[in-house]
Write a protein that holds these residues in place. Sequence first.
Motif, PDB file in Angstrom:
ATOM      1  N   TYR A 155       0.837  -1.201   0.000  1.00 15.34           N
ATOM      2  CA  TYR A 155       0.000   0.000   0.000  1.00 15.34           C
ATOM      3  C   TYR A 155       0.871   1.249   0.000  1.00 15.34           C
ATOM      4  O   TYR A 155       0.663   2.194  -0.753  1.00 15.34           O
ATOM      5  CB  TYR A 155      -0.908   0.004   1.220  1.00 15.34           C
ATOM      6  N   TRP A 162      -7.249  -1.521   7.170  1.00 17.60           N
ATOM      7  CA  TRP A 162      -7.375  -2.819   6.521  1.00 17.60           C
ATOM      8  C   TRP A 162      -8.842  -3.136   6.281  1.00 17.60           C
ATOM      9  O   TRP A 162      -9.669  -3.041   7.187  1.00 17.60           O
ATOM     10  CB  TRP A 162      -6.763  -3.881   7.417  1.00 17.60           C
ATOM     11  N   VAL A 163      -9.179  -3.496   5.079  1.00 20.36           N
ATOM     12  CA  VAL A 163     -10.527  -3.943   4.768  1.00 20.36           C
ATOM     13  C   VAL A 163     -10.429  -5.350   4.210  1.00 20.36           C
ATOM     14  O   VAL A 163      -9.745  -5.571   3.205  1.00 20.36           O
ATOM     15  CB  VAL A 163     -11.203  -3.026   3.730  1.00 20.36           C
ATOM     16  N   GLU A 164     -11.106  -6.266   4.890  1.00 22.07           N
ATOM     17  CA  GLU A 164     -11.040  -7.674   4.481  1.00 22.07           C
ATOM     18  C   GLU A 164     -11.386  -7.827   3.002  1.00 22.07           C
ATOM     19  O   GLU A 164     -12.399  -7.328   2.543  1.00 22.07           O
ATOM     20  CB  GLU A 164     -12.002  -8.489   5.351  1.00 22.07           C
ATOM     21  N   GLY A 165     -10.517  -8.494   2.294  1.00 17.53           N
ATOM     22  CA  GLY A 165     -10.779  -8.726   0.876  1.00 17.53           C
ATOM     23  C   GLY A 165     -10.274  -7.614  -0.030  1.00 17.53           C
ATOM     24  O   GLY A 165     -10.169  -7.777  -1.234  1.00 17.53           O
ATOM     25  N   LYS A 166      -9.954  -6.483   0.579  1.00 18.41           N
ATOM     26  CA  LYS A 166      -9.480  -5.357  -0.242  1.00 18.41           C
ATOM     27  C   LYS A 166      -8.037  -4.967   0.071  1.00 18.41           C
ATOM     28  O   LYS A 166      -7.349  -4.372  -0.747  1.00 18.41           O
ATOM     29  CB  LYS A 166     -10.362  -4.130  -0.005  1.00 18.41           C
ATOM     30  N   GLY A 167      -7.599  -5.273   1.287  1.00 22.04           N
ATOM     31  CA  GLY A 167      -6.272  -4.828   1.697  1.00 22.04           C
ATOM     32  C   GLY A 167      -6.381  -3.456   2.345  1.00 22.04           C
ATOM     33  O   GLY A 167      -7.450  -3.095   2.851  1.00 22.04           O
ATOM     34  N   VAL A 187      -6.917   0.400   2.586  1.00 16.97           N
ATOM     35  CA  VAL A 187      -7.667   1.362   1.794  1.00 16.97           C
ATOM     36  C   VAL A 187      -7.612   2.719   2.488  1.00 16.97           C
ATOM     37  O   VAL A 187      -7.669   2.799   3.720  1.00 16.97           O
ATOM     38  CB  VAL A 187      -9.138   0.907   1.677  1.00 16.97           C
TER      39      VAL A 187
END
Lengths: 147, 147
Positions: free
Chosen positions: A126, B137-142, B144
Amino acid sequence: MSTTALELSASLEDYLEAIYQVIAERGEARAKDIADRLSVAASSVTNALQGLVKRDLINHEPYDLITLTNEGERVARDVVHRHEVLANFFTEVLSVDEKTATDCACKMEHIVGDVILERLIAYIEYNRQSGNGNATWVEGKGFVQDA
Amino acid sequence: MSTTALELSASLEDYLEAIYQVIAERGEARAKDIADRLSVAASSVTNALQGLVKRDLINHEPYDLITLTNEGERVARDVVHRHEVLANFFTEVLSVDEKTATDCACKMEHIVGDVILERLIAYIEYNRQSGNGNATWVEGKGFVQDA
DNA sequence: ACCTTTTTTTAGTCATAGCTAAAATAGAGC
DNA sequence: GCTCTATTTTAGCTATGACTAAAAAAAGGT
């Protein structure tokens, strides 16, 4: 009949990692190389090798070369991977110098679990990709937004 | 005549930390409390106490209460500080759940050096203060960027 | 091929740090 | 004050993992 897998200590992980690296560098690994790399006595290596053989992570007949089993190679790669992610995080994100990063990674690689490792990887990524500039450490100022 | 200071193992640091916390919570510390908190046998505590007395980190007469020396209090605070910074980093910056963060911090607190700790503190602070939003951290997105 | 040097292994020691079982002490209730 | 219970300590065992010193095996030089 569940054969409870023998656990792998931090010490044995270090030996396994060293074997992996010596093989990568020299093509083959002898006990002496490992002793030199880890700065331990030759007899300590013999001892560790027996532990790794017992755990089916290396192949080793007395006085012979050391090779990794498939499982050993897998585990060694994993340790190296942990080490690299950690060292990378310290240098890339925290702007720490190489030696400090390496030293800490060497100890942490035996400790950090999968979840945190996964997050670190994602965080480094990131940081690398984000278009709006990243923070870097500036002595006396702390972290400052990049230009 | 330099008296080479006895080193403090990860294990003894854990005992010292537990003593500090029990005193903070209950006002006084007995061996039983420490055994319960660390999930070890009572005799293991006695053993550790002797090591800490030898290093002048605690005061302890047989069968008596345990108190911290000034040096012991200083070291204990330091360990707790490390633990908190690390756990904080894991939860705040890496968005890791409490338990995972605590578990990893418990092991890392014995390892991480001053430089990296200082950087982590600064990094958390930077993250907290930076006006342009932070990553989560957003599950499934990494990771953000926050809205 | 033989002798010397290097490498590896074995044997035995030490320190750390956990455990159990048994002995010693302290504290509480009567 | 005595007895019962809970706590703490001692004693002795275990495993890991380092070490040294000495023995065994392998490798090299001539």
